[in-house]
Design an enzyme around this catalytic site. Structure first.
Site, PDB file in Angstrom:
ATOM      1  N   ILE A 231       0.771  -0.961   0.062  1.00  0.00           N
ATOM      2  CA  ILE A 231      -0.173   0.111   0.037  1.00  0.00           C
ATOM      3  C   ILE A 231       0.974   1.271   0.009  1.00  0.00           C
ATOM      4  O   ILE A 231       1.608   1.641   1.102  1.00  0.00           O
ATOM      5  CB  ILE A 231      -1.100   0.046   1.209  1.00  0.00           C
ATOM      6  N   PRO A 232       1.025   1.720  -1.122  1.00  0.00           N
ATOM      7  CA  PRO A 232       2.108   3.028  -1.430  1.00  0.00           C
ATOM      8  C   PRO A 232       2.060   4.349  -0.702  1.00  0.00           C
ATOM      9  O   PRO A 232       1.926   5.325  -1.289  1.00  0.00           O
ATOM     10  CB  PRO A 232       2.374   2.915  -2.807  1.00  0.00           C
ATOM     11  N   CYS A 233       1.967   4.227   0.661  1.00  0.00           N
ATOM     12  CA  CYS A 233       1.720   5.694   1.559  1.00  0.00           C
ATOM     13  C   CYS A 233       3.353   6.292   1.141  1.00  0.00           C
ATOM     14  O   CYS A 233       3.002   7.605   1.353  1.00  0.00           O
ATOM     15  CB  CYS A 233       1.730   5.277   2.934  1.00  0.00           C
ATOM     16  N   HIS A 234       4.205   5.850   0.569  1.00  0.00           N
ATOM     17  CA  HIS A 234       5.571   6.620   0.370  1.00  0.00           C
ATOM     18  C   HIS A 234       5.276   7.251  -0.811  1.00  0.00           C
ATOM     19  O   HIS A 234       5.939   8.191  -1.123  1.00  0.00           O
ATOM     20  CB  HIS A 234       6.596   5.483   0.197  1.00  0.00           C
TER      21      HIS A 234
END
Length: 280
Positions: free
Chosen positions: A245-248
C-alpha cells in the site's frame, strides 16, 4: 496568526476540552456549540476546518478510546463498557466499533483470538522486512531494524493470535514487488482491518501509479472529503502494509516529503528507486 484565528483556536480548544470532559453524557452538537457561543451550523464548519473531522466523529473517537481501555485485559463486560462510555446499550457500542475500528467489540476484546498468523523476514532493497499473513492474505508488512521489536509491534495489532514463523504463498507473492515480477501482483491478497475511512484512503493509495506522487489534499478530494487532508494524513500514517500500500507516494502539497513511518531517508530512497524503474 491573526486575532480572529487566535479566537477561533481558543473556541475549538474549549470545545475539545468540553467533549473530553463530558463524553459520557454524549453531548449533542447543539449542546457543544452553546458552550462556545456559536450556532450549531457555524460551529460544525469551524470545528471541521480546524480539527480535520466533525464534532460527532471526534466524540466517537474519544468514546471508543475510553471503551477500548475498559475492554483491554477483560476489565469490563460489553454491557458495562457501553454504560461507562455513555452509550444506551451494547448495540450502540457494536455500531461504534464497526464504524471506527472495523470490527466488533468482542473481536477487539479477544485481540485476534483464533486467528492464525504466519510471519517471516526477508531482504528488500530498503532493508529487512517483516511480512505476515492470515488464511485470507497479507495482514501486516513493515521494514525491520530489529526482529524482536518488529514481532512485538506485529503482536500489538493481534495480541491473542497464534503466530508461526513460516513463509507461505501469500508472502511469496507479496515479496515479488521488490524483484519487479509485476506479473504476480494480481495474486497479492490483502487482509486489512480498519475503519471505512481508512480502507477508503488505503484503496485510493493503491491507485497511485509507480513512479508518480500524490498529496494528502488530492487524496482527500478523490475520496470526496476535500477538507479532510489531516485525517487523510493520519489514515496514511496508520497504513499496516508497507510498500504494497504505497503510502510512500504521498507527499505534502508544498512538495515536502512529509512523514513516513519507516523514516524519510527510506521514503526518499523508495521514491527514487521507483522513478528509476519507470524510466528504465
Amino acid at each position: 496568526m491573526s486575532s480572529q484565528d487566535n479566537i477561533n483556536y481558543c473556541r475549538i480548544a474549549e470545545a475539545i476540552n468540553f467533549i473530553k470532559d463530558n463524553f459520557k453524557s454524549q453531548p449533542s452538537l447543539d449542546e457543544i456549540a452553546e458552550q462556545i457561543n456559536l450556532s450549531p451550523y457555524h460551529f460544525q464548519r469551524l470545528f471541521t476546518d480546524w480539527a480535520g473531522t466533525s464534532p460527532k466523529k471526534f466524540l466517537q473517537y474519544i468514546s471508543i478510546e475510553h471503551a477500548k481501555k475498559l475492554l483491554k485485559g477483560h476489565q469490563a463486560s460489553l454491557f458495562d463498557t457501553a454504560h461507562e462510555t455513555g452509550l444506551s446499550g451494547t448495540s450502540r457500542l457494536h455500531d461504534l466499533f464497526i464504524t471506527i475500528e472495523g470490527m466488533t467489540p468482542a473481536e477487539y476484546k479477544n485481540g485476534g483470538k483464533d486467528l492464525a498468523i504466519n510471519y517471516s523476514f526477508a531482504k528488500s532493497p530498503f532493508g529487512n522486512i517483516l511480512v505476515a499473513s492470515t488464511e485470507k492474505g497479507i495482514c501486516y508488512m513493515a521494514f525491520s531494524e530489529d526482529e524482536l521489536i518488529s514481532i512485538s509491534e506485529l503482536k500489538k495489532h493481534f495480541p491473542n493470535a497464534t503466530y508461526r514463523k513460516r513463509i507461505d504463498l501469500f508472502q511469496q507473492n507479496a515479496l515479488c514487488v521488490f524483484t519487479n515480477d509485476w506479473a504476480k501482483l494480481d495474486q497479492v491478497k490483502l487482509h486489512l482491518r480498519g475503519t471505512d475511512f481508512q480502507l477508503k484512503v488505503w484503496q485510493t493509495l493503491l491507485k497511485i501509479p509507480q513512479g508518480q506522487l500524490s498529496s494528502y489534499g488530492v487524496i482527500a478530494n478523490e475520496i470526496e472529503k476535500p477538507k479532510a487532508s489531516r485525517a487523510v494524513g493520519t489514515a496514511t500514517g496508520s497504513n499496516p502494509v508497507a510498500f504494497l500500500i504505497p503510502c510512500h507516494r504521498v507527499i505534502q502539497g508544498s512538495g515536502n516529503l512529509g512523514g513516513y513511518m519507516w523514516g524519510n531517508t527510506r521514503k526518499s530512497a523508495i521514491i527514487a528507486w521507483e522513478s528509476a524503474k519507470v524510466d528504465s
